[in-house]
Design a protein around this motif. Structure first.
Motif, PDB file in Angstrom:
ATOM      1  N   VAL A   1       0.837  -1.205   0.000  1.00 54.04           N
ATOM      2  CA  VAL A   1       0.000   0.000   0.000  1.00 54.04           C
ATOM      3  C   VAL A   1       0.870   1.254   0.000  1.00 54.04           C
ATOM      4  N   ILE A   2       1.861   1.292   0.895  1.00 52.36           N
ATOM      5  CA  ILE A   2       2.749   2.461   0.957  1.00 52.36           C
ATOM      6  C   ILE A   2       3.578   2.572  -0.311  1.00 52.36           C
ATOM      7  N   GLY A   3       4.088   1.447  -0.795  1.00 51.34           N
ATOM      8  CA  GLY A   3       4.904   1.470  -2.009  1.00 51.34           C
ATOM      9  C   GLY A   3       4.126   1.929  -3.220  1.00 51.34           C
ATOM     10  N   LEU A   4       2.882   1.469  -3.369  1.00 49.00           N
ATOM     11  CA  LEU A   4       2.066   1.881  -4.519  1.00 49.00           C
ATOM     12  C   LEU A   4       1.679   3.355  -4.430  1.00 49.00           C
ATOM     13  N   ALA A   5       1.354   3.826  -3.224  1.00 53.47           N
ATOM     14  CA  ALA A   5       1.012   5.243  -3.061  1.00 53.47           C
ATOM     15  C   ALA A   5       2.197   6.123  -3.457  1.00 53.47           C
ATOM     16  N   LEU A   6       3.385   5.772  -2.969  1.00 51.36           N
ATOM     17  CA  LEU A   6       4.583   6.526  -3.352  1.00 51.36           C
ATOM     18  C   LEU A   6       4.888   6.344  -4.837  1.00 51.36           C
ATOM     19  N   GLY A   7       4.637   5.139  -5.362  1.00 49.94           N
ATOM     20  CA  GLY A   7       4.914   4.888  -6.771  1.00 49.94           C
ATOM     21  C   GLY A   7       4.075   5.742  -7.695  1.00 49.94           C
ATOM     22  N   ILE A   8       2.793   5.927  -7.360  1.00 48.09           N
ATOM     23  CA  ILE A   8       1.930   6.793  -8.178  1.00 48.09           C
ATOM     24  C   ILE A   8       2.457   8.220  -8.174  1.00 48.09           C
ATOM     25  N   LEU A   9       2.822   8.712  -6.970  1.00 48.59           N
ATOM     26  CA  LEU A   9       3.356  10.075  -6.865  1.00 48.59           C
ATOM     27  C   LEU A   9       4.651  10.222  -7.664  1.00 48.59           C
ATOM     28  N   LEU A  10       5.534   9.248  -7.556  1.00 50.35           N
ATOM     29  CA  LEU A  10       6.809   9.315  -8.269  1.00 50.35           C
ATOM     30  C   LEU A  10       6.614   9.218  -9.779  1.00 50.35           C
ATOM     31  N   ALA A  11       5.655   8.405 -10.218  1.00 49.91           N
ATOM     32  CA  ALA A  11       5.393   8.285 -11.655  1.00 49.91           C
ATOM     33  C   ALA A  11       4.879   9.603 -12.223  1.00 49.91           C
ATOM     34  N   VAL A  12       3.983  10.260 -11.478  1.00 51.74           N
ATOM     35  CA  VAL A  12       3.463  11.549 -11.926  1.00 51.74           C
ATOM     36  C   VAL A  12       4.589  12.593 -11.961  1.00 51.74           C
ATOM     37  N   MET A  13       5.454  12.585 -10.947  1.00 46.28           N
ATOM     38  CA  MET A  13       6.593  13.501 -10.932  1.00 46.28           C
ATOM     39  C   MET A  13       7.541  13.214 -12.096  1.00 46.28           C
ATOM     40  N   ARG A  14       7.715  11.938 -12.410  1.00 50.53           N
ATOM     41  CA  ARG A  14       8.620  11.550 -13.504  1.00 50.53           C
ATOM     42  C   ARG A  14       8.114  12.049 -14.852  1.00 50.53           C
TER      43      ARG A  14
ATOM     44  N   LEU B   1      12.639  20.002 -11.835  1.00 42.54           N
ATOM     45  CA  LEU B   1      12.998  19.642 -10.463  1.00 42.54           C
ATOM     46  C   LEU B   1      12.285  18.366 -10.039  1.00 42.54           C
ATOM     47  N   PHE B   2      10.975  18.280 -10.330  1.00 41.69           N
ATOM     48  CA  PHE B   2      10.215  17.069 -10.002  1.00 41.69           C
ATOM     49  C   PHE B   2      10.798  15.848 -10.712  1.00 41.69           C
ATOM     50  N   ARG B   3      11.119  16.016 -11.995  1.00 39.84           N
ATOM     51  CA  ARG B   3      11.679  14.896 -12.753  1.00 39.84           C
ATOM     52  C   ARG B   3      13.014  14.448 -12.172  1.00 39.84           C
ATOM     53  N   SER B   4      13.843  15.391 -11.774  1.00 37.79           N
ATOM     54  CA  SER B   4      15.163  15.057 -11.243  1.00 37.79           C
ATOM     55  C   SER B   4      15.062  14.341  -9.903  1.00 37.79           C
ATOM     56  N   VAL B   5      14.192  14.858  -9.022  1.00 39.77           N
ATOM     57  CA  VAL B   5      14.021  14.218  -7.711  1.00 39.77           C
ATOM     58  C   VAL B   5      13.478  12.803  -7.870  1.00 39.77           C
ATOM     59  N   SER B   6      12.512  12.628  -8.761  1.00 32.79           N
ATOM     60  CA  SER B   6      11.949  11.301  -9.004  1.00 32.79           C
ATOM     61  C   SER B   6      13.012  10.358  -9.559  1.00 32.79           C
ATOM     62  N   TRP B   7      13.805  10.839 -10.497  1.00 33.00           N
ATOM     63  CA  TRP B   7      14.852   9.994 -11.084  1.00 33.00           C
ATOM     64  C   TRP B   7      15.874   9.575 -10.028  1.00 33.00           C
ATOM     65  N   LEU B   8      16.272  10.492  -9.153  1.00 31.18           N
ATOM     66  CA  LEU B   8      17.233  10.161  -8.102  1.00 31.18           C
ATOM     67  C   LEU B   8      16.652   9.142  -7.124  1.00 31.18           C
ATOM     68  N   TRP B   9      15.384   9.282  -6.806  1.00 35.00           N
ATOM     69  CA  TRP B   9      14.724   8.329  -5.907  1.00 35.00           C
ATOM     70  C   TRP B   9      14.758   6.927  -6.521  1.00 35.00           C
TER      71      TRP B   9
END
Length: 313
Positions: free
Chosen positions: A87-100, A106-114
């Motif tokens: 649940v936590i991984g998928l919630a973060l994954g959706i946020l990171l995918a949208v940022m990517r 800046l959002f793209r860079s932070v997501s890529w580093l994560w």
């Protein structure tokens, strides 16, 4: 006399004996299929004989501990770890995918580093690191950056073995889930996004109502595989003395020295859980596929209503 193309000739041709021109057909021989089949049957038979006749398996002990209270308690902990981490991984994954996919660099860079970091560091290393975080940060503080502290907690109290396990598993899952969700989002036609924006929907509404529901059908199969993998990855938490299924079995056989029977107990429960999850995944995929076909059929019917009607000739 039978004419060419008669039902009798067609039946004979379907059986593979004679073609339409009358030439005899010879079925393709596959002798190695028989050899391979015999070898596989022998291997399976030897394995079954080992399971049944080897006294060291001690199936009576396996049955004795299969529903033991300590084992069942560890089973519940394993399920809790699996559900929370996913649940936590998928919630973060959706946020990171949208940022990517964001236009903000800046959002793209932070997501890529994560993604780069948490896909590169093994979950076991992460769990051990989080469990020993107190050696690096003795106190967790909440307050104004570079200003006064509003509240503080002892790190050892906050980051327990269970919490460290959740962090290690969920953060790793977030990185992999983000890439799967990103692929699903990109598979949705951009024309649908543009059409939704043209009628006044916000980008958040487009993502929630148009893109994500369609991406779900593409993402479900790999997410289902990840869920099964997560169930097995929970066995890593035994290094933190977290009483999951494997650790519970280890504690029992450390007392009675019946190692193999207790490992068989854990193996049986893992197989049962993965089988149930596999069946559930197949049902969800079947349901989504049926819903997709029904939606497509409904859309086609609506389109036909706008076609001009023509009189009969």
């Amino acid at each position: 006399m039978q004419m060419a193309g008669s039902p009798a000739d067609q039946a004979e041709d379907d059986r593979g004996f004679r073609s339409a021109e009358g030439a005899r057909k010879v079925p393709l021989r596959h002798p190695w299929w028989w050899v391979g089949g015999v070898v596989l049957i022998l291997i399976i038979g030897m394995f079954a004989q080992l399971l049944v006749t080897n006294r060291n398996m001690k199936w009576s002990t396996v049955l004795e501990y299969l529903f033991d209270g300590e084992i069942l308690s560890g089973l519940v902990t394993t399920l809790e770890l699996t559900v929370l981490a996913m649940v936590i991984g998928l919630a973060l994954g959706i946020l990171l995918a949208v940022m990517r996919l964001s236009a903000n660099p800046l959002f793209r860079s932070v997501s890529w580093l994560w993604l780069w970091f948490f896909r590169g560091v093994p979950p076991l290393v992460q769990m051990v690191f989080w469990f020993n975080l107190a050696t690096l940060i003795p106190k967790l503080k909440l307050g104004v950056p570079y200003g006064p502290t509003l509240a503080s907690w002892d790190t050892n109290t906050v980051i327990s073995a269970f919490t460290a396990a959740i962090l290690g598993l969920s953060l790793t899952e977030s990185a992999y889930a983000a890439e799967m969700i990103r692929a699903g989002i990109q598979a949705v036609s951009k024309g649908q996004t543009e059409a939704a924006l043209s009628i006044g929907m916000s980008r958040f509404q487009v993502m929630r109502r148009v893109v994500l529901p369609q991406a779900l059908r593409i993402v479900v199969p790999p997410i289902g595989n990840d869920l099964i993998s997560m169930l097995k990855f929970t066995s890593l938490v035994s290094v933190l003395a977290t009483p999951d299924l494997l650790y519970s079995a280890q504690m029992i056989y450390s007392r009675n020295y019946k190692t193999i029977p207790l490992l068989l107990v854990a193996t049986i429960w893992y197989l049962v859980l993965t089988t149930l999850l596999t069946v559930a995944q197949q049902q969800v995929e079947k349901r989504l596929k049926t819903t997709h076909h029904q939606a497509g059929a409904t859309k086609n019917v609506k389109r036909l209503r706008f076609l001009p009607s023509f009189g009969k000739a």
